[in-house]
Design an enzyme around this catalytic site. Structure first.
Site, PDB file in Angstrom:
ATOM      1  N   ASN A 192       1.059  -1.226   0.034  1.00 12.44           N
ATOM      2  CA  ASN A 192       0.028   0.113   0.117  1.00 12.44           C
ATOM      3  C   ASN A 192       0.913   1.221   0.078  1.00 12.44           C
ATOM      4  O   ASN A 192       2.117   1.111   0.270  1.00 12.44           O
ATOM      5  CB  ASN A 192      -1.060  -0.016   1.238  1.00 12.44           C
ATOM      6  CG  ASN A 192      -0.241   0.107   2.398  1.00 12.44           C
ATOM      7  OD1 ASN A 192       0.734   0.613   2.835  1.00 12.44           O
ATOM      8  ND2 ASN A 192      -0.860  -0.734   3.538  1.00 12.44           N
ATOM      9  N   GLN A 193       0.263   2.277  -0.143  1.00 13.59           N
ATOM     10  CA  GLN A 193       1.041   3.626  -0.239  1.00 13.59           C
ATOM     11  C   GLN A 193       1.885   4.005   0.971  1.00 13.59           C
ATOM     12  O   GLN A 193       3.150   4.212   0.788  1.00 13.59           O
ATOM     13  CB  GLN A 193       0.224   4.932  -0.542  1.00 13.59           C
ATOM     14  CG  GLN A 193       1.038   6.116  -0.927  1.00 13.59           C
ATOM     15  CD  GLN A 193       0.716   7.093  -2.146  1.00 13.59           C
ATOM     16  OE1 GLN A 193      -0.378   6.653  -2.459  1.00 13.59           O
ATOM     17  NE2 GLN A 193       1.248   7.909  -2.034  1.00 13.59           N
ATOM     18  N   GLY A 194       1.349   3.780   2.219  1.00 15.37           N
ATOM     19  CA  GLY A 194       2.062   3.688   3.527  1.00 15.37           C
ATOM     20  C   GLY A 194       3.525   2.953   3.270  1.00 15.37           C
ATOM     21  O   GLY A 194       4.601   3.078   3.690  1.00 15.37           O
ATOM     22  N   GLU A 195       3.452   1.665   3.057  1.00 15.57           N
ATOM     23  CA  GLU A 195       4.350   0.656   2.980  1.00 15.57           C
ATOM     24  C   GLU A 195       5.277   1.131   2.014  1.00 15.57           C
ATOM     25  O   GLU A 195       6.670   0.974   2.160  1.00 15.57           O
ATOM     26  CB  GLU A 195       3.747  -1.018   2.875  1.00 15.57           C
ATOM     27  CG  GLU A 195       3.013  -1.440   4.059  1.00 15.57           C
ATOM     28  CD  GLU A 195       2.157  -2.461   3.546  1.00 15.57           C
ATOM     29  OE1 GLU A 195       1.750  -3.240   4.481  1.00 15.57           O
ATOM     30  OE2 GLU A 195       1.893  -2.693   2.126  1.00 15.57           O
ATOM     31  N   ASP A 261      -6.015  -8.516   1.591  1.00  8.86           N
ATOM     32  CA  ASP A 261      -5.951  -9.921   1.173  1.00  8.86           C
ATOM     33  C   ASP A 261      -6.731 -10.253  -0.241  1.00  8.86           C
ATOM     34  O   ASP A 261      -6.567 -11.018  -1.226  1.00  8.86           O
ATOM     35  CB  ASP A 261      -6.655 -11.035   2.113  1.00  8.86           C
ATOM     36  CG  ASP A 261      -5.541 -10.670   3.509  1.00  8.86           C
ATOM     37  OD1 ASP A 261      -4.534 -10.539   3.231  1.00  8.86           O
ATOM     38  OD2 ASP A 261      -6.301 -11.002   4.728  1.00  8.86           O
TER      39      ASP A 261
END
Length: 475
Positions: A192-195, A261
């Site tokens: 995701n963008q945060g990761e 998921d």
């Protein structure tokens, strides 16, 4: 819209498995012992979480799936096995003294009040045993999903990726942590963008995100990165190919638990069935839109996804679709053997002549996409007093017509650039033209398509309608 047949697609899922427990009830008062709500538990539910939820989603889409993970010889492990047995999902466990991971959530009125985690780190020896099971099984599958929740089952993930590559089996990774080098050589990684920003730093613009993704792909030997961006949609960056950006449609979100998921499950299933990355991303994006409307860790069935895709294919373009998203829809339709027709115009003051022309255009194929001049280009073509109806209104009216599948604006004086990007099977234009004079015709011909000229219906003209409205009645 008909999706690929997933029934022969074989997917191997490996990663951190867990049991998700839900206790639900009414919170009617505050405890006299502490300032916390008292929940009278009325219902208990158990679901498969983590990599096990990925496997359930793949099975629900109709593909063949097998799950590898680490559990304990304990009640949580027994319950997780029972959930998978009920869904007829085959699994192979490494039994660990660390026990089975369990997340217990207490809810009231569908709102989560507290989560309690029961977990111990997976020992290295158990991770190595899981990698051996993986190496023994991977050759029998079309695609692999690595579901990493940083619980320890994937300490030997590099060995797993190497084993898959030896058998030319693509590996899709749902990552965790601040070191993506452990996934070196994977086919696609889906942060995701945060990761993603935890790895590459903040990306203030889409251009910066794409540049950083391309750099990471080159550095770690990936084929592609799919960055999920919550309400901003998804960004697919492939090696040596233009990026594909896809928006998310506005909708009510009840719970994002397990949405990642569902995304990786749908992406892997579609890709394993033969779809290209942009088409697979489209499937995954629609699946995510379904699952966030459910409470708790949930799955998306093939029936639900087909219904969502069919709804998204029509009458939504004027609301939320970018050029990239429309392009993806066109490729999906063409892959299913549908002939896509393109036409364009200003369509200011939509009248029955327009409707008759559009119906005739639609009859040249299976899907009709209409390019619409922006307000600025209409003004340049028709004069300062036009358009009468703003762009959004013109697009909404066109989208409401049963013969029109998609509507997309263009901002130049001609739609040549747009046509060369969309590459329809048939390009039609109304009026006194020769085919070679129609903007975009060379691109369509070079792609093996056809170009046709249709006649406008006599007696209908927006300009005459405007003149009649503006001229006082002489009677």
């Amino acid at each position: 819209m008909k999706m690929n047949d997933f029934s022969k697609t074989r997917v191997l899922v490996v990663g951190d498995v867990m049991l998700d427990q839900y206790w639900s009830g009414r919170a009617g008062r505050i405890s006299p012992e502490a300032p916390v709500p008292v929940v009278k538990v009325a219902d208990e539910d158990v679901r498969a979480g983590g990599a096990a939820n990925v496997a359930l989603n793949i099975a629900a889409l109709g593909a063949q799936v097998r799950l590898l993970g680490v559990v304990g010889h304990d009640p949580f492990g027994t319950q997780l096995s029972q959930v998978l047995d009920a869904a007829q999902v085959p699994y192979d466990w490494v039994i660990s003294e660390a026990g089975t991971i369990c997340k217990l959530r207490v809810l009231s009125h569908h709102q989560q009040l507290i989560r309690m985690d029961f977990e111990n780190a997976v020992p290295v020896a158990d991770s190595e045993a899981l990698a051996k099971k993986f190496a023994d099984a991977v050759a029998d599958f079309d695609v692999v999903v690595v579901s990493d929740y940083a619980k320890g089952a994937l300490q030997s993930v590099a060995a797993m990726i190497a084993a898959a590559k030896r058998h030319s089996v693509p590996v899709l990774v749902d990552p965790k942590g601040d070191d993506f080098s452990r996934y070196r050589g994977a086919t696609l990684v889906k942060p995701n963008q945060g990761e993603f920003e935890q790895i590459v730093g903040a990306c203030a613009t889409e251009e910066a995100l794409v540049a950083q993704a391309q750099s990471l792909i080159e550095r770690l030997g990936f084929e592609a990165l799919l960055v999920t961006r919550s309400e901003h949609g998804m960004a697919l960056v492939e090696k040596n190919r233009p990026p594909t950006l896809m928006t998310s449609r506005a909708q009510e979100v009840f719970d994002v638990t397990g949405a990642g998921d569902t995304v990786i499950a749908a992406l892997a299933t579609a890709f394993g069935s033969g779809m290209h990355w942009p088409e697979a991303m489209r499937i995954a994006n629609e699946a995510a839109g379904i699952v966030v409307r459910k409470v708790g860790t949930s799955i998306v069935t093939r029936v639900e996804l087909e219904a969502q895709l069919n709804a998204a294919m029509r009458h939504k373009a004027y609301v939320s679709m970018s050029e990239d998203e429309v392009t993806s829809l066109i490729r999906l339709a063409q892959q299913q053997g549908h002939k896509v027709v393109f036409t364009n115009g200003c369509f200011d003051l939509l009248h029955s002549g327009h409707v008759r022309y559009l119906n005739e255009a639609a009859n040249r194929g299976d899907r009709l996409i209409v390019g619409v001049n922006s307000d600025e280009s209409v003004k340049r073509l028709k004069g300062e007093s036009r358009p009468i109806v703003p762009l959004e209104g013109r697009m909404e009216l066109l989208s409401a017509l049963s013969c029109v599948d998609w509507v997309v604006p263009f901002y130049e004086d001609t739609p040549e650039r747009l046509i060369c990007k969309l590459l329809p099977d048939v390009l039609v234009k109304g009026g006194d033209y020769r085919p070679e004079e129609i903007a975009g015709a060379p691109c369509v011909w070079d792609n093996g398509g056809e170009v046709a000229v249709l006649s406008f219906w006599d007696g209908y003209s927006t300009t005459r309608m405007v003149d009649k409205i503006q001229t006082p009645d002489s009677v």
